[in-house]
Design a protein around this motif. Structure first.
Motif, PDB file in Angstrom:
ATOM      1  N   ASP A  17      49.994  60.238  60.295  1.00 51.55           N
ATOM      2  CA  ASP A  17      48.729  60.081  59.565  1.00 51.55           C
ATOM      3  C   ASP A  17      48.607  61.090  58.420  1.00 51.55           C
ATOM      4  OD1 ASP A  17      48.172  58.235  61.508  1.00 51.55           O
ATOM      5  OD2 ASP A  17      46.234  59.112  62.071  1.00 51.55           O
ATOM      6  N   ASP A  18      47.825  60.720  57.447  1.00 52.79           N
ATOM      7  CA  ASP A  18      47.325  61.609  56.382  1.00 52.79           C
ATOM      8  C   ASP A  18      48.279  61.837  55.208  1.00 52.79           C
ATOM      9  OD1 ASP A  18      45.247  61.818  58.149  1.00 52.79           O
ATOM     10  OD2 ASP A  18      45.529  63.942  58.601  1.00 52.79           O
ATOM     11  N   HIS A  27      45.133  54.342  55.885  1.00 52.22           N
ATOM     12  CA  HIS A  27      44.360  55.285  56.710  1.00 52.22           C
ATOM     13  C   HIS A  27      42.986  55.410  56.043  1.00 52.22           C
ATOM     14  CE1 HIS A  27      43.666  58.183  59.729  1.00 52.22           C
ATOM     15  NE2 HIS A  27      43.854  59.267  59.007  1.00 52.22           N
ATOM     16  N   HIS A  39      39.366  60.005  53.041  1.00 53.59           N
ATOM     17  CA  HIS A  39      39.448  60.707  54.321  1.00 53.59           C
ATOM     18  C   HIS A  39      38.212  61.564  54.552  1.00 53.59           C
ATOM     19  CE1 HIS A  39      41.495  62.755  57.740  1.00 53.59           C
ATOM     20  NE2 HIS A  39      42.159  61.615  57.791  1.00 53.59           N
TER      21      HIS A  39
HETATM   22 ZN    ZN Z   1      43.545  61.323  59.347  1.00 57.74          ZN
END
Ligand code: ZN
Length: 306
Positions: free
Chosen positions: A110-111, A160, A164
């Protein structure tokens, strides 16, 4: 010919009759023409409508039986009609689900992308393992080549979140869709592949989306997007830099009794130890009997109970 003479009236009557006939004929031709155009437009609209219907049918063909009861109830319901009119291009065609009994592991990062992605990609290539990257917006703008390389290497690139920013994206379903649309189109632009899967920032069950969770998940499923939580966490982004050995043991312990493992790891500049841990994670999972695959919409999702 004198005005008022018999011949004058004859010419006037005949002239008027001819004018009326021509007018009638003109109106008829115009009517036929307009009617034909209308029929053409109706046929076109019907065609568009039926392909939209097909798309919606496919989008709603979400694997209900495979979702937790709370979600399977939602996925059958259409969300509020208000969402039908926004982001009309934002639909996915989920693949038909392929349940499997084999011992299988899906590594997810992720990220990213980030300064660590290069290392992660190299380790995955070395072990010939395909994984999944759930990516974010600004990093993708800065490092598009890594995203493209990941997709070309056979890894799945899923959405994702663009920002964020939990407070922003979970402020409303519209806010989430706006952020998702940005990230979705960015991945498509960079990799040439429209993502069909995603991971909610913070997972599908978090403190920020309580109010909109039911509506939001229903809306995303209605659009045909499949989301994945995880059943193994590396805890590599919990606080500061987690030592590599700890990440390895978190993953290997978490996966020990599972047949299907969806492993949450991170790809951030502050998670370099994740890349460091990766060889031991892959070797350890292989010893446990796992093979690796990237996530797709054909994979039975793991979804946290709400
Ligand atoms: Zn994340």
């Amino acid at each position: 010919m004198k005005i008022g003479s018999v011949q004058f009236f004859k010419v006037l009557i005949v002239g008027t009759a001819i004018f009326l006939v021509l007018l009638l004929l003109g109106l008829c031709i115009m009517f036929v023409f307009v009617h034909a155009r209308q029929k053409e437009r109706i046929a076109l609209l019907e065609e568009e409508n039926s392909s939209l219907h097909q798309l919606l049918e496919q989008a709603s063909a979400v694997p209900d039986a495979l979702l937790p009861p709370s979600l399977s109830q939602q996925s059958g319901q259409a969300s509020s009609a208000v969402y039908d009119s926004i982001y009309p291009h934002l639909y996915a065609r989920p693949l038909s689900v392929q349940p499997t009994n084999e011992k299988i592991c899906y590594l997810t990062f992720d990220d990213g992308p980030s300064g660590t992605t290069r290392l992660v990609l190299d380790v995955l290539a070395e072990y010939d393992v395909s994984a999944t990257f759930f990516v974010t917006g600004l990093a993708s703008v800065q490092l598009p080549d890594l995203l493209r390389e990941a997709a070309e290497a056979g890894h799945t690139v899923g959405v994702h979140s663009y920002s964020h920013d939990y407070e922003q994206i979970y402020a409303s379903t519209q806010a989430f869709l706006a952020d998702f649309d940005l990230m979705h189109s960015q991945v498509q632009q960079i990799t040439g592949i429209a993502p069909g899967i995603f991971r909610f920032a913070g997972g599908s069950v978090n403190n920020y989306n309580k109010e909109i969770r039911a509506e939001l998940t229903a809306e995303m499923l209605r659009r045909g997007f499949i989301f994945f939580d995880w059943n193994v966490a590396g805890d590599d982004a919990v606080a500061g830099e987690m030592p590599a050995e700890k990440i390895v043991s978190n993953v290997l312990e978490g996966a020990r009794d599972l047949n299907r493992a969806i492993v949450l790891l991170h790809d951030r500049s502050d998670t370099a130890t994740t890349a460091e841990a990766l060889p031991a994670i892959i070797e350890g999972l292989q010893q446990q009997g796992f093979r690796f695959a990237p996530l797709t919409s054909a994979v039975v999702p793991v979804i946290h109970p709400s």
